[in-house]
Enzyme design. Structure first.
Site, PDB file in Angstrom:
ATOM      1  CG  ASP A 177     136.317 -29.242 -31.093  1.00  0.00           C
ATOM      2  OD1 ASP A 177     136.290 -28.033 -31.621  1.00  0.00           O
ATOM      3  OD2 ASP A 177     137.301 -29.786 -30.274  1.00  0.00           O
ATOM      4  CG  ASP A 195     141.026 -29.883 -30.953  1.00  0.00           C
ATOM      5  OD1 ASP A 195     141.212 -29.115 -30.055  1.00  0.00           O
ATOM      6  OD2 ASP A 195     141.466 -30.942 -30.815  1.00  0.00           O
ATOM      7  CG  HIS A 200     145.922 -29.862 -31.387  1.00  0.00           C
ATOM      8  ND1 HIS A 200     145.770 -28.759 -30.345  1.00  0.00           N
ATOM      9  CD2 HIS A 200     144.994 -30.593 -31.208  1.00  0.00           C
ATOM     10  CE1 HIS A 200     144.666 -29.420 -29.717  1.00  0.00           C
ATOM     11  NE2 HIS A 200     144.295 -30.561 -29.980  1.00  0.00           N
ATOM     12  CG  HIS A 256     149.083 -29.478 -29.092  1.00  0.00           C
ATOM     13  ND1 HIS A 256     148.116 -29.963 -28.288  1.00  0.00           N
ATOM     14  CD2 HIS A 256     149.134 -28.053 -28.826  1.00  0.00           C
ATOM     15  CE1 HIS A 256     147.546 -28.960 -27.478  1.00  0.00           C
ATOM     16  NE2 HIS A 256     148.063 -27.839 -27.940  1.00  0.00           N
ATOM     17  CG  HIS A 262     143.744 -34.815 -31.915  1.00  0.00           C
ATOM     18  ND1 HIS A 262     144.688 -35.152 -30.956  1.00  0.00           N
ATOM     19  CD2 HIS A 262     142.960 -33.758 -31.459  1.00  0.00           C
ATOM     20  CE1 HIS A 262     144.345 -34.261 -29.925  1.00  0.00           C
ATOM     21  NE2 HIS A 262     143.370 -33.400 -30.343  1.00  0.00           N
ATOM     22  CE  LYS A 283     137.761 -26.397 -28.994  1.00  0.00           C
ATOM     23  NZ  LYS A 283     138.689 -27.546 -29.018  1.00  0.00           N
ATOM     24  CB  CYS A 301     135.613 -30.029 -26.793  1.00  0.00           C
ATOM     25  SG  CYS A 301     137.395 -30.125 -27.199  1.00  0.00           S
TER      26      CYS A 301
HETATM   27  C1  VGL Z   1     138.871 -32.941 -28.056  1.00  0.00           C
HETATM   28  C2  VGL Z   1     140.310 -34.458 -26.979  1.00  0.00           C
HETATM   29  C3  VGL Z   1     141.472 -33.721 -27.468  1.00  0.00           C
HETATM   30  C4  VGL Z   1     137.429 -32.839 -28.172  1.00  0.00           C
HETATM   31  C5  VGL Z   1     139.960 -32.273 -28.500  1.00  0.00           C
HETATM   32  O1  VGL Z   1     137.356 -32.029 -29.229  1.00  0.00           O
HETATM   33  O2  VGL Z   1     136.820 -33.115 -27.407  1.00  0.00           O
HETATM   34  N1  VGL Z   1     139.170 -34.053 -27.342  1.00  0.00           N
HETATM   35  N2  VGL Z   1     141.387 -32.697 -28.332  1.00  0.00           N
HETATM   36 ZN    ZN Z   2     142.801 -31.805 -29.318  1.00  0.00          ZN
END
Ligand code: VGL
Ligand code: ZN
Length: 222
Positions: free
Chosen positions: A14, A56, A58, A62, A92, A117, A162
């Site tokens: 990510d 990431d 979404h 979401h 985000h 994901k 993550c």
């Molecule tokens: C993440 C919070 C929400 C991450 C992703 O990539 O760690 N954290 N979505």
């Molecule tokens: Zn996220």
């Protein structure tokens, strides 16, 4: 600890604009992971080890977004079907937006595969292996098995979400697993979670190694 790099993969988690400074869910100094990851990716690729990145990704409505729950704020925690404690985040990494793009300075030339994901509206996904219901597979495990990969090295964002859940699942699935401490940064929500994540990773059997260590990468050549 000695690793067998012949069956190794680097998982770059990510490294997206929204998790970097000025992003919608900025991780402090998040962009500092890029330089060590570029160096590690070049090294892995040079010796035939796989490099895989995650993203990431979404929908705009979401379930992990505070904006999807009237009266809730980012940082709140709520129970969702199948997920006991879901942290609510600012909007985000909305699919197709610039915030969801992988940071422009991350060298994608060594990346063999990009896994997305968190694209199911009703389910969040921290781990690169399973979504937050801990049942729905992303397909990564099957791919790694197909490629004969047994050793995983992880870096990226965010350490306490993550990266953490991906590394813990990796150990649970039987991979010899290391987190590159110089190539991760935590979002630290709630405060202290980044430090807690490091301790919990060690406890779970994840090796914490610094990719700037001159020993790192010795053994990649085989
Ligand atoms: C993440 C919070 C929400 C991450 C992703 O990539 O760690 N954290 N979505
Ligand atoms: Zn996220």
């Amino acid at each position: 600890m000695k690793f067998n790099y012949a069956s190794a993969a680097l998982l770059i988690i990510d490294v997206q604009n929204d998790f970097c400074p000025a992003g919608a869910l900025a991780v402090k100094d998040g962009d500092e992971v890029i330089q060590p990851l570029n160096r590690a990716a070049a090294l892995f690729s040079e010796y035939g080890a796989k490099v895989i990145a995650t993203q990431d990704w979404h929908p705009g409505d979401h379930v992990s977004f505070a904006s999807s729950h009237p009266g809730r704020n980012p940082g709140d925690v709520m129970e969702l079907p199948g997920v006991k404690e879901q942290v609510l985040w600012p909007d985000h990494c909305i699919a197709g937006t610039a915030g969801a793009d992988i940071h422009g300075k991350l060298d994608l030339s060594h990346v063999h595969m990009i896994l997305r994901k968190g694209f199911r509206r009703e389910l969040d996904s921290y781990s690169a292996f399973f979504e937050n219901d801990k049942k729905t597979s992303t397909g990564l495990g099957g791919m790694l098995a197909d490629l004969g990969i047994k050793n995983l090295f992880l870096g990226g964002l965010a350490l306490d979400y993550c990266v953490f859940y991906s590394a813990v699942d990796a150990v649970r699935l039987g991979y010899k697993t290391a987190v590159l401490t110089d190539a991760v940064r935590g979002v630290d929500i709630p405060a202290g979670s980044a430090e807690k994540a490091l301790q919990a990773l060690e406890k779970a059997g994840v090796s914490l190694i610094n990719s700037a260590d001159p020993e790192f990468g010795i053994g990649l050549k085989h």
